[in-house]
Every structure is written in C-alpha cells, then in structure tokens.
Design an enzyme around this catalytic site. Structure first.
Site, PDB file in Angstrom:
ATOM      1  N   SER A 152     -11.968  -7.576   5.825  1.00  0.00           N
ATOM      2  CA  SER A 152     -13.127  -6.571   5.061  1.00  0.00           C
ATOM      3  C   SER A 152     -13.343  -7.977   4.137  1.00  0.00           C
ATOM      4  O   SER A 152     -12.525  -8.293   3.563  1.00  0.00           O
ATOM      5  CB  SER A 152     -12.703  -5.649   4.882  1.00  0.00           C
ATOM      6  OG  SER A 152     -13.676  -4.512   4.233  1.00  0.00           O
ATOM      7  N   ARG A 179      -2.270  -7.154  12.353  1.00  0.00           N
ATOM      8  CA  ARG A 179      -3.481  -6.711  12.504  1.00  0.00           C
ATOM      9  C   ARG A 179      -4.078  -7.481  14.160  1.00  0.00           C
ATOM     10  O   ARG A 179      -4.080  -6.919  15.217  1.00  0.00           O
ATOM     11  CB  ARG A 179      -4.919  -6.268  12.213  1.00  0.00           C
ATOM     12  CG  ARG A 179      -4.163  -4.786  11.210  1.00  0.00           C
ATOM     13  CD  ARG A 179      -4.965  -3.864  11.535  1.00  0.00           C
ATOM     14  NE  ARG A 179      -5.051  -2.578  10.213  1.00  0.00           N
ATOM     15  CZ  ARG A 179      -5.757  -1.165   9.556  1.00  0.00           C
ATOM     16  NH1 ARG A 179      -7.151  -2.095   9.729  1.00  0.00           N
ATOM     17  NH2 ARG A 179      -5.011  -0.725   9.104  1.00  0.00           N
ATOM     18  N   ARG A 233      -1.102   1.691  12.892  1.00  0.00           N
ATOM     19  CA  ARG A 233      -1.593   0.663  12.293  1.00  0.00           C
ATOM     20  C   ARG A 233      -1.919   1.028  10.874  1.00  0.00           C
ATOM     21  O   ARG A 233      -2.015  -0.441  10.279  1.00  0.00           O
ATOM     22  CB  ARG A 233      -3.661   1.115  12.650  1.00  0.00           C
ATOM     23  CG  ARG A 233      -4.392   2.008  12.252  1.00  0.00           C
ATOM     24  CD  ARG A 233      -5.736   1.142  12.729  1.00  0.00           C
ATOM     25  NE  ARG A 233      -6.562   2.072  12.208  1.00  0.00           N
ATOM     26  CZ  ARG A 233      -7.887   1.806  11.901  1.00  0.00           C
ATOM     27  NH1 ARG A 233      -8.763   0.898  12.423  1.00  0.00           N
ATOM     28  NH2 ARG A 233      -8.703   2.222  11.129  1.00  0.00           N
ATOM     29  N   HIS A 234      -0.724   1.540  10.593  1.00  0.00           N
ATOM     30  CA  HIS A 234      -0.703   1.150   8.352  1.00  0.00           C
ATOM     31  C   HIS A 234       1.094   1.186   8.881  1.00  0.00           C
ATOM     32  O   HIS A 234       1.905   1.470   9.017  1.00  0.00           O
ATOM     33  CB  HIS A 234      -0.214   2.861   7.784  1.00  0.00           C
ATOM     34  CG  HIS A 234      -2.001   2.877   8.466  1.00  0.00           C
ATOM     35  ND1 HIS A 234      -2.957   3.550   8.875  1.00  0.00           N
ATOM     36  CD2 HIS A 234      -2.743   2.437   6.891  1.00  0.00           C
ATOM     37  CE1 HIS A 234      -3.732   3.842   8.368  1.00  0.00           C
ATOM     38  NE2 HIS A 234      -4.531   2.969   7.043  1.00  0.00           N
ATOM     39  N   GLU A 255     -10.526  -2.811  13.031  1.00  0.00           N
ATOM     40  CA  GLU A 255     -11.319  -3.605  11.886  1.00  0.00           C
ATOM     41  C   GLU A 255     -10.329  -4.519  11.136  1.00  0.00           C
ATOM     42  O   GLU A 255      -8.480  -3.862  11.068  1.00  0.00           O
ATOM     43  CB  GLU A 255     -11.507  -2.776  10.664  1.00  0.00           C
ATOM     44  CG  GLU A 255     -12.131  -3.425   9.260  1.00  0.00           C
ATOM     45  CD  GLU A 255     -11.039  -3.611   8.069  1.00  0.00           C
ATOM     46  OE1 GLU A 255     -10.206  -2.489   8.100  1.00  0.00           O
ATOM     47  OE2 GLU A 255     -10.544  -4.449   7.543  1.00  0.00           O
ATOM     48  N   GLU A 266       0.207   4.075   0.503  1.00  0.00           N
ATOM     49  CA  GLU A 266      -0.338   5.672   1.707  1.00  0.00           C
ATOM     50  C   GLU A 266       0.768   5.988   2.392  1.00  0.00           C
ATOM     51  O   GLU A 266       1.527   4.766   3.396  1.00  0.00           O
ATOM     52  CB  GLU A 266      -1.708   4.904   2.311  1.00  0.00           C
ATOM     53  CG  GLU A 266      -2.809   4.109   1.024  1.00  0.00           C
ATOM     54  CD  GLU A 266      -3.420   3.347   1.628  1.00  0.00           C
ATOM     55  OE1 GLU A 266      -3.757   3.409   3.223  1.00  0.00           O
ATOM     56  OE2 GLU A 266      -4.407   2.822   1.529  1.00  0.00           O
ATOM     57  N   ARG A 284       1.455  -1.361  -0.333  1.00  0.00           N
ATOM     58  CA  ARG A 284       0.180  -0.195   0.098  1.00  0.00           C
ATOM     59  C   ARG A 284       0.895   1.282   0.125  1.00  0.00           C
ATOM     60  O   ARG A 284       1.704   1.188   1.376  1.00  0.00           O
ATOM     61  CB  ARG A 284      -0.628   0.132   0.950  1.00  0.00           C
ATOM     62  CG  ARG A 284      -1.581  -1.235   1.219  1.00  0.00           C
ATOM     63  CD  ARG A 284      -2.920  -1.145   0.616  1.00  0.00           C
ATOM     64  NE  ARG A 284      -3.893  -2.503  -0.248  1.00  0.00           N
ATOM     65  CZ  ARG A 284      -4.693  -3.154   0.907  1.00  0.00           C
ATOM     66  NH1 ARG A 284      -5.097  -2.243   2.272  1.00  0.00           N
ATOM     67  NH2 ARG A 284      -5.442  -4.043   1.136  1.00  0.00           N
TER      68      ARG A 284
END
Lengths: 543, 543
Positions: free
Chosen positions: B469, B517, B320-321, B466, B314, B312
C-alpha cells in the site's frame, strides 16, 4: 503629486477699479510661474509613467511560489544533482531541486544563494538583466527564508576562483528561473550552519562567537539537526556499517532471519524488560534475539544473522545507553572450537573497518570537521588483532596501579583505562578480551572445559568501550537447566527455549553488536544519541 | 556352557574284588570316551574363548557418544557439506556433521542411515567388516534416535543406482567412524518426514496413510517443523526477498534507516496500537515506520528504506494477519509526479520476481512438492505490469455481477474475485490498482489534483491479495493539519510529525510491503504463519 499644490491665481473680488500696471506685471509674472509649474508637473507625470512602465515585471513567469505539487503534470524534465556539477558543464543549462542554505543580497540588483543537497552545496547567483532577471525577481529571491526548497534553472559557469563556502567550489550557477517548492511556516530553532559548526569552536569558551546548539535542542528538533552535512554523513556511515555486516556474512554462508520482538515471557533477565499490554494479557519486548537465533540453530539454520531493534528497560541516563537500539546479531554452529566464531567476528570487524576507510573516507572527513578525532586504528597483517584473556587484561590494569580486588569485573572506567593502556602499548583502538569469568556471563554461556570458573566467552572493544559480547552457548539441555537453576531462573518459564535443545542441537556460538556504538566509537561522536536517527532513552520518546 | 555337563566317570565303590577282563576293557573304553569328551570340552572351551575374544569390540574407538563439546580441542579437520558430495569423490574419505533423519537396520550386520543437512541428504551405511566396523558399532548406530546429530567419517562411493530417498542420490557414504554430537532427551512430537509430506497427500481424505501434522502442532514445535526441507527452502526464500529488496534500492540511491519502534503517542490510528509500560509512563509500538520515514525525507535523506518489525494490535484471527510482521518500507522524494514512486516500486517487484525465478528455482521446487501451486506469473516486456484505476477495478467486478453499491471499498472476498478475473483476462498474478478514493486512505495521503474525492495512492496485488500500500504524501503542513482534523485526529497529538513539514519538505511518496505476505503468496503457502519464523497472533506468543 499630493505634496505639490497647483498654483492659485489671486483675485480681488468686489474691487471694481481696473488693475494697476504693477498689478498687471505681477499677474504676468505669476502666470509665467504657473505655466512653468504646469510644465514641470507634466514632465514629472511623464517620468512617473515611464517609471511605472519599467516596473512591469518582465520576469514574472520566471520565479515565484510553485503550486502545491499534487502530481498535476509530468513534463519529464531532467533534474541534476549538485555533486554532478563541474567546469566541463560550463555554459550548460541545468535544473535542480535544492535547499536554500543561506542567501545574501548585494544592493538590490544581485543576490547570492548557497544551495544545498545533503552533503553537497554550490553557489548560485541572480543579477538583474534586462528581459531576463528582473529587480523584482532578485528581491523575491533575496526574501526566501533559509531552508526553503526551491526548483532552480540556471547556467553552469566555471567560477573565477574556488568558492570555499560550497562543497562544489569550481562552478557557480547563474539562475534563470527559481520557484519555491516548499517554504517555512515556522521559525527555525537554529540554523543548519550553526548546527554544523566544529565542536571545538563551540567549546572554545568565552571567545565563542557562534551560537552553540545543545544536544537536547538538536534532538528536540532532530529533523533540522539531521540536515547538517555532518549528520548526512553520519547516517550514510550507519547505512554502510549495516551493509558491510551483511555482505561479509552473506559471503560466509549466513542467512538473514527475523525473530519476533513480542515475547510471551520476560526472558534473560526480568528486571530490564518492557511489558506490553497484549489483548487481555501481557507480552514483553525482546532484549535481544538471543533465544530466537539459538532456536534457529536448533532448527538447523546453521548460520544466521539478524539486524533489528532490541529493547532495554534500564533507567540508565549515560552517554552510551539507549532504551532501543539496533542489534547486529549472529549465531553459527561450531565444528570444533568456539574460536571459529570469535575469529569470524574478528574478520567481520576488519572487513567493516577496511570498507569504511576505503569507500567512505569523504564522509569520515566531513564528520571529523565537526567531531575531531584521531583516525581509528587497528592491527592487520601477520600479528593480527590483539587478543587478551580476561586475566591478562586484569594484569595490565594491576600493573598500571588498579587494585586487583577491584577487578572481579572490569567496570566502564577501567575499560577506558584499559583502552588507553592498550593503545599506548600496542597502538590499536580495537582488541578482544577472551575467557571471561563464568560469574560475569549469562546462564546460557558454555563453561571452560578445564576451569569451570571461566567461560568460553569474549567481548570486543573499540576505543576502550565494549561493542560486542559473545560466547559459545550451552547446547545441552541438561547442563542448560542446571545453569538456569544456579542463576535462579526457573526453566519452566522458558520452556520452548529449553525444549529446543532437547531435540538435538549442534554446538554453536555467536555475538551481538550494537550498531550505534560501533558508529559512535569509530567516529568518536561522544554520545550514542548522535548515532541514532531518533534516539530513545528513559526521558525521550519524541520525535 | 551351562547346558553341556562335564562327563562323569562312573565308579563302583565298595566292590573289593579285582576287575574282570571285560571290566578292564569296559573301563578302558570308558576312559577313552572320557578322554575324547575332555578333548571335545577343551576344544569347545577354546572355541568359546576365541568367540569371546571376537566379542571384544575392535571398533570401540570408532563410534559412540562424543564428550560434550566445550571447545576442548581444535584438530582443524576439514568437514564437508553433503551438497558437495559427488561421484568424482569416489574413494575419498570425508568428515561431516549431520542429522540422522532415519535409520534402517538390515539384520545385525548392516545399517542404512539417511543423513541430512538442511535441504540436502545422502545415504550412509555401515556393514560389519573385520578390524573396521564391528557388530557392536552397527548395533549402536542402528539404535540412534531420528534427529540425532552425528559426526561421520566415511568413504564416498559412487552408488550403483540413483538413491531416490536422498537429495544427493548418485553417491553413498561408507561409514568408518560415527560419533553422537547431540542426542534427543525427549520424544519427537512428529517426524520431520511426516512434517515434510505434500499437503495433497495429507488432505487425501480416508485414503491417508500418513500422519497429518496440523499447523498448530507444527507451530507449537516450530524448531522441529523448521527442519523440514520445505521450511529450510521457505526461509532461504524469505532471506532472498529481503536481499533483492535491498540490492535494488541500493542501486537506486536509497539509504537504509532504522526508526524507533517505541513511540511517545499512539500514532496513525489509536485503536490498533500496543501500549507499553515505559518507566513511570507509557509508550506505544509503531504500527509502521510511516512517520519516521517521512521525517527522514523532511531531513533531506531523499530516498530511504527500512526493514523492520511492525506491530498491529488487531484481534484478527485470519490466514493473513499477524500482530507482528516485517515491513519492507520505502519513501522517496518526487520530482514531478507520484508515478515516479509507483513505477520504481513496480520495477522493484519485477526485480524480486525475476531474481527468485532465476536464482532460487531449486528452493521454489522444494516448496512446491509440499505446497503445489501454479507458477507465479507476471507480465514483462513492452506491455508491462497491468495497472488499473480503482474505478476500472470496480467496473470489472460489476461486469462480473457484483453490485456496484457494495463496491465503495473492495473487501477481501472481492479482492480475490478481482484477482481471478484479472488472471483470466490478463494472465497475470501481479497487478496494481491506482487512484483509490480519498475516503479509504489515511489522512497523510495526497488528494488527486482534479477530483478531491480521489487520491494519489495505489495498492499492489499478488494472487488477489494486497501486498503493498502506498501513495504520495501531503508535504504541506497546512493541508496536513486540515486533513487530520477532518479525520478527527488532533494535530497536537502528533506535533513532532506535523512540525517536520513546517520547516520545508520536498514532495514525496512511498509504500510499505509485507514481507511474509509476499513470501506466502509467491509460494501459495495459504497461511501467513508459514512465512514467519516464529509467528505472533492474538493467541500465540510462543515459541
């Protein structure tokens, strides 16, 4: 009826004299004729009405296109697998979802379907039966495109004779309901049947009567190609190899790790590393988990393995190179000698080979139908796996006529030649070469204690191709730095790796296995792309 | 001895007259005195010689730096694990390789070592013993740096009282031989003991007496940090979660696949995809195996899972990333309803939670010492897992005072709030939210059959964050194309994905779990980097 005109009674207007006798006779005759025609027409109309009544489809609820499944309802009906059907179920009604592999209409009252689930298939049939299967139902079913997905309810019937075209040949399914779950919106690039033909058939030259599906066509339409029974079996076997790898190592006290594929520096060898745009800087894709798994050893993990992608930016367009493949990697501490690792790896392979032979003989058989191959052979028992030193391997080749001066390294061609020599002499497709020259191995390889031109390293071979490379590693930072410099690598460029060994590290060794290579060579698939779900090479990034 | 001068006999030279009686007496006395002194000196010399003899190190073969292990020999001596030591072995000699966690000398005749293997430790000691342990041996052992790796031979002795500083506290090891296998060539950035302190201690404010090891320091020196008992346990638990995931899915007829990480196009969402230089063109790193696993379903694989890296791009610098993490992904065909998938995923999590609690309570306990946390709670039995619809979740938050207009989506803060509300009301750390608004989900999500603003999708939560998903996917190419266009995605840009659904595809659904996670939240590690071996974020690519 448009083509049957009503009879016209001829009248002579303006002729005031009465009709003659002949005329009267003639008219009576005509009237009689008209009456008969009217009667005929009425009878015809009645027949038509009867026929129309017969065309009301009494089976209209029993077939047709199902609405798109958006989880509208959940009736919780049991659905079965084709593989579970057998003559003991004779007379029972079952429900199943399957592909229509082929359909064949017989007149307009009967249709045969070959229904497929993965590697299994069964024959199904519909026959016009009053109040049950209508002519329309048969016609609609016969019109289903190959590869449609249908939901079928039917009665299992013991088949009078074995149906050879189906994998479950001792029963057939008498269909009572059939709905289309998913149809085709495009023409198939090739049929799954054609894609599943033995390679020998399609290579048969001018006598070939089947359409040959070329590898590139297959890979361009991989989703269809993967549906063949061969490919369903190939990937069950790929899955099995991974499981045998894990099970064996778990039983030996190993732990699975996950190391990052994004690296800060181009490690091991800069030339064949993919560069990634990483925010405002760059990153590189790991060529192997080599550095990370060694660092895990320096962090006291003792015995680790990893299953994950490795990336090679080599512009090699051969039958055995991909730019991304799955590495089965392991690393472990050594108590006394690197042969501890080599022997563990050997036991691992024997475990895999045995597991495949014992638990997956059906899948191997399925693949062999398309890719004929001699059974894979290995040595067991007291004599064990054949282990040659690099020097012994070279001697074998020299004996066979290869010039010794060409054997500083053993190239791909000589590897295959060696494989044939070994097979002829020792009757094995699997062997180990130990003690490679230091010059041929990466900088982190531990030199032999007596002859510094040799190293504590080994390769494993299947059918004359390398499938594993491994070695004892250098766990001493001073020696590591020395070797890096001698190979022209700046230790500073890999400082976190080098630093890991400055804080104390146990002697260790390991190896890396190419999953797809093992699969390709065990099954003799002849091209590594066939052993990869969606292969990647310098020219292919899709699908 | 330099400070003891040999006695000098006094002589008067140039005095010719003969000695007097007194003089003779005196001389005799002096001679006697000299003789005694000489005797004393001789005796002293003898003592010195004896003492020198004593300094010859009778233990010199029993300790010292071992030569670099290059696999010189293979004596095949059995080595043991610290964990296997127990009072029943009292009196037995064992051999083991371990780290010196700490050493403590007592005078110059005794030294205590804390020897460590991963999560296990035992006390060892050396005492000067004639012909066995020499003073030099004790001195050398006491000088070993912490974190050195040693090979130790010793006799197991039942310890008179439980040794609290060791995990194996009921025995100690009386060392008879000790060799350095690997020493340190650099100063430790922090001690493993400091790195293993409870987070509560180091957070205790001004009373803190220990050095706090900051996360960044740990990650910069991850190889040392990973040696703590806490981290050894954390990664055993990571390994366990992967195994529970696999075992459960294998038992449910799933097959493991490996999909390529190199993609021809920036899929799903172009903004957060890493671009790779691919020979003369570009490739992109897969954000998830979403497309590939759906294509595997279109290729009839029925039930698949994958464990592999997802990337990712991002620029999120949160707890948490990460830019690379491990996805536990699965996809399966649906017979009737997407709740089949949701329920299977729920059973999978219950299987993991139970497995961790039942088989890994020791490791959980070890981690809890450093990271105190309430035991992770979930609901079992007839009531089962709490399942809320998105609307019900919103209602709970509104009831608690959150403005409804802020709840088109539930942001991270409200997620945590919801977690607390659910915990208070239902006493569970684990729950599911079903039926997310279509607007919040990706284009390939199947809309609800009745309300097109809702979708057949769900998220799973642990401690208010979360961790999964998932959804039913669109298996109809026409609807898929429509949804792509409505989200501004050009179907042509993902043609091999779209094409897969044009050739017939079963209804299907699945989900993706973030391994790190789950690990972080189960153990309450508070930062995802602690759950990753070598974490990657926008600012970290090393080690």
């Amino acid at each position: 009826m448009a083509d049957e005109q009503p009879p016209v009674i001829e009248q002579t207007v303006g002729d005031e004299k009465g009709p003659s006798k002949n005329e009267i006779k003639k008219r009576a005759k005509e009237a009689e004729k008209a009456k008969k025609a009217a009667e005929k027409a009425a009878k015809q109309a009645e027949l038509e009405a009867q026929k129309a009544a017969a065309d009301v489809d009494y089976a209209s609820e029993l077939y047709g296109k199902a609405p798109l499944n958006q989880s509208q309802s959940r009736p919780r009906q049991t659905r079965v697998q084709i593989a579970s059907l057998n003559p003991n179920l004779d007379g029972e009604t079952v429900l199943l979802r399957a592909r229509v592999q082929t359909s064949r209409a017989q007149g307009n009252k009967m249709v045969f379907l070959n229904l497929r689930q993965r590697t299994d298939s069964v024959q199904a049939l519909l026959t016009v039966t009053p109040e049950k299967v209508s002519k329309q139902m048969v016609k609609w079913t016969a019109s289903l495109q190959d590869e449609s997905i249908v939901l079928v309810e039917g009665v299992v019937k013991k088949s009078p004779e074995i149906i050879k075209s189906a994998s479950v040949g001792d029963v057939e399914l008498h269909v009572s309901k059939i709905y289309l779950i998913s149809g085709l919106e495009s023409r198939l690039p090739f049929t799954v049947e054609d894609a599943n033909r033995p390679e020998t058939d399609v290579n048969a030259g001018e006598d070939v009567q089947y359409k040959r599906v070329l590898l590139d066509t297959r890979l361009n339409n991989r989703v269809i190609d993967l549906r063949t029974q061969t490919n369903q079996a190939v990937f069950k076997l790929q899955n099995a190899i991974g499981h045998f790898f894990r099970d064996f190592l778990d039983s030996q006290g190993f732990m699975e790790i996950h190391s990052p594929k994004l690296q800060g520096a181009a490690t091991e060898s800069g030339a064949s590393v993919f560069k990634v745009n990483y925010f405002k800087g760059s990153a590189f894709l790991a060529q192997s988990p080599q550095l990370a798994k060694q660092m895990a050893i320096a962090a006291d993990f003792e015995r680790v393995y990893e299953i994950g992608p490795v990336f090679r930016a080599e512009d090699s367009n051969t039958h055995r190179h991909m730019t991304e493949f799955i590495g089965l990697d392991l690393e472990m501490t050594i108590e006394e000698h690197y042969h501890e690792v080599m022997e563990l790896l050997d036991s691992l392979f024997i475990h895999m080979f045995r597991g495949l032979r014992e638990k997956y003989s059906n899948e191997i058989e399925v693949v062999r139908k398309q890719f004929p191959a001699d059974e894979f052979k290995w040595r067991e028992g007291p004599e064990g796996t054949l282990k040659l030193t690099f020097k012994e391997a070279v001697d074998l080749l020299v004996e066979d006529g290869v010039a010794r001066e060409d054997l500083d390294d053993i190239d791909t061609e000589n590897e295959k030649r060696l494989g044939r020599l070994v097979k002829a002499k020792y009757d094995t497709d699997y062997f180990i070469i130990d003690k490679f020259p230091m010059a041929l191995r990466p900088f982190y390889t531990m030199p032999d204690p007596e002859d510094p031109t040799l190293s504590n390293s080994y390769d494993f071979f299947m059918r004359g191709e390398e499938i594993l490379s491994g070695a004892q590693r250098i766990h001493d930072s001073a020696l590591l730095i020395e070797k890096m410099k001698s190979k022209g690598i700046e230790p500073e460029s890999m400082s976190s790796y080098v630093d890991a060994f400055k804080m104390g590290c146990s002697p260790h060794g390991g190896g890396g296995i190419g999953l797809e290579r093992v699969l390709m060579l065990f099954l003799k698939l002849n091209n590594i792309r066939r052993a990869s779900l969606f292969p990647r090479d310098p020219k292919r990034l899709e699908p």
